[in-house]
Design an enzyme around this catalytic site. Structure first.
Site, PDB file in Angstrom:
ATOM      1  N   GLY A  88       0.820  -1.199   0.000  1.00 13.02           N
ATOM      2  CA  GLY A  88       0.000   0.000   0.000  1.00 13.02           C
ATOM      3  C   GLY A  88       0.853   1.247   0.000  1.00 13.02           C
ATOM      4  N   VAL A  98       4.024   0.833   2.367  1.00 12.23           N
ATOM      5  CA  VAL A  98       4.179  -0.398   3.120  1.00 12.23           C
ATOM      6  C   VAL A  98       4.455  -1.517   2.129  1.00 12.23           C
ATOM      7  CG1 VAL A  98       3.104  -1.993   4.750  1.00 12.23           C
ATOM      8  CG2 VAL A  98       2.577   0.444   4.864  1.00 12.23           C
ATOM      9  N   ASP A 154      -7.012   8.007  15.500  1.00 13.08           N
ATOM     10  CA  ASP A 154      -7.310   7.693  14.096  1.00 13.08           C
ATOM     11  C   ASP A 154      -7.922   6.296  13.976  1.00 13.08           C
ATOM     12  OD1 ASP A 154      -7.444   8.499  11.463  1.00 13.08           O
ATOM     13  OD2 ASP A 154      -5.429   7.826  10.945  1.00 13.08           O
ATOM     14  N   GLY A 206       1.051   5.560   0.873  1.00 16.09           N
ATOM     15  CA  GLY A 206       0.504   6.674   1.628  1.00 16.09           C
ATOM     16  C   GLY A 206       1.261   7.938   1.273  1.00 16.09           C
ATOM     17  N   THR A 207       0.820   9.060   1.827  1.00 21.25           N
ATOM     18  CA  THR A 207       1.452  10.333   1.516  1.00 21.25           C
ATOM     19  C   THR A 207       2.916  10.361   1.943  1.00 21.25           C
ATOM     20  OG1 THR A 207      -0.673  11.445   1.782  1.00 21.25           O
ATOM     21  CG2 THR A 207       1.278  12.826   1.860  1.00 21.25           C
ATOM     22  N   CYS A 208       3.206   9.786   3.109  1.00 20.55           N
ATOM     23  CA  CYS A 208       4.558   9.876   3.661  1.00 20.55           C
ATOM     24  C   CYS A 208       5.458   8.714   3.280  1.00 20.55           C
ATOM     25  CB  CYS A 208       4.498   9.964   5.185  1.00 20.55           C
ATOM     26  SG  CYS A 208       3.556  11.369   5.781  1.00 20.55           S
ATOM     27  N   GLY A 209       4.933   7.724   2.587  1.00 21.10           N
ATOM     28  CA  GLY A 209       5.746   6.564   2.248  1.00 21.10           C
ATOM     29  C   GLY A 209       4.873   5.408   1.824  1.00 21.10           C
TER      30      GLY A 209
END
Length: 393
Positions: A108, A115, A223, A110-113
């Site tokens: 997957g 997985v 979250d 995400g904005t910061c990196g």
């Protein structure tokens, strides 16, 4: 424009600074928590022209505070770096070179990196690795440290297990046990609701994990949502993604850092000016929204086209509830209603939740969640996922 609308507009401005999707079901949630978008640091309801004393701090004091903050972040990161590459796998410590990690596939983004699934070659173990670049941004560094510190220090069977980390000058890798999926992706795959007995176990696991964070680490998650609740074929249910978790001061969260707007409690959207802080009951609300979504198969505010509409409905309408025409138990209905009590003063904290008859029931009742998961995949003919869930590592 009303003050409530202004507060929602201010919140949305900050939520959208680093976030592209506006709908919770178009956000590309990733398993293993994915990576959260960069989160805002301004208090909800305040903009750059605010008269808040915080915003009027003299520049030289703000600069000194920032410098001290950065120094502390670097100190904590260097402390963690001392154990970089030390991975605890199957009760054995491996002193691992980052080159001994073999990339298998992306899980997957995400904005910061992202997985990825990787093989730890010295042990042959397949694990999940959250990979983040070190940008030099202090807020991002804080999120990385929070994520690492919470999972490294946690010893709870309902929290995803951290095996160790790699920290280089340019990257941070957090190594975690590999889970099969998250409930957000599973819901999209199945296109059907999750049975109440399975949600009983989900509720037990999530409440226990959140209570553990509060009791042992003085942390609030902030979250809670289906994409941050993980599942494997053995039936294990675990909470993940602690990048925007917050430290509690006198049991209250001071920061206005946001999570996903769609699951946010009313007191975080429209804070009480006299008492703007919030506590663990904000996560209880998020759990309630999550359970309604999983129990019905649809997000409770599905008719809203924008985050603004969602947040306006959260503030201006009655809380969601389980449909009356569906066959849910009285205990489950009452538990969800407790979680979605709009007045935070009346909403229960974890001690009371853990004593709720619904939680007590599923602490004791045996439910083969793993078997349900495999049968659910079979029902939609997802052969690839079935092979993955059934095969050994």
């Amino acid at each position: 424009m009303s003050s409530a609308q202004q507060k929602i507009d201010d919140l949305l401005d900050r939520l959208n600074q680093d976030r592209s999707p506006r709908s919770p079901h178009m956000s590309g949630h990733t398993p293993f928590g994915g990576l959260p978008p960069a989160r805002p640091s301004l208090p909800i309801g305040l903009n750059s022209n605010s008269n808040s004393p915080t915003m009027q701090r003299p520049r030289h004091l703000a600069f000194a505070h920032k410098a001290n903050d950065n120094t502390e972040v670097e100190r904590r990161l260097k402390e963690i770096m001392k154990n970089s590459g030390d991975l605890l796998i199957d009760d054995k410590v491996y002193y691992t070179d980052i080159k001994e990690m073999e990339h298998i596939e992306e899980l997957g983004n995400g904005t910061c990196g992202h997985v990825v699934k990787m093989k730890h070659k010295p042990s042959g173990k397949v694990i999940a690795v959250k990979q983040m670049r070190r940008s030099g941004n202090s807020d991002e560094a804080k999120r990385i440290i929070m994520d690492i510190e919470v999972v490294l220090k946690s010893d709870c069977k309902y929290i995803v297990k951290c095996l160790g980390c790699f920290i280089t000058e340019s990257e941070v890798w957090i190594c975690m046990e590999l889970m099969d999926t998250c409930f957000d992706k599973l819901l999209k795959r199945l296109k059907q609701a999750v049975p109440e007995e399975v949600l009983g176990k989900v509720s037990v696991a999530t409440v226990e994990a959140l209570a553990y964070l509060k009791d042992y680490h003085n942390v609030i998650h902030r979250d809670v949502k289906p994409s941050n609740i993980l599942l494997d074929s053995k039936g294990n249910v675990k909470l993940c993604d602690f990048g925007i978790s917050g430290r509690l001061v006198d049991s209250m969260a001071k920061s206005r850092s946001a999570g996903c707007a769609a699951y946010m409690a009313p007191e975080r959207i429209e804070p009480d000016p006299q008492n703007p802080d919030y506590d663990v009951r904000a996560d209880v609300w998020s759990l309630g929204i999550t359970l309604v979504e999983l129990a019905t198969g649809v997000f409770p505010y599905q008719d809203c086209k924008t985050d603004f509409e969602v947040l306006t409905k959260v503030i201006g309408t009655d809380p969601p509830s389980l449909p009356k025409d569906k066959d849910f138990s009285t205990e489950f209905r009452n538990f969800v209603a407790c979680c979605l009590t709009k007045d935070k003063k009346q909403r229960p904290k974890y001690t009371k939740l853990k004593n709720h008859i619904f939680i007590k029931k599923y602490q004791e009742t045996e439910v083969n969640v793993g078997d349900w998961y495999v049968r659910a995949l079979e029902s939609v003919g997802d052969r690839a996922a079935i092979r993955k869930a059934s095969s050994p590592e």
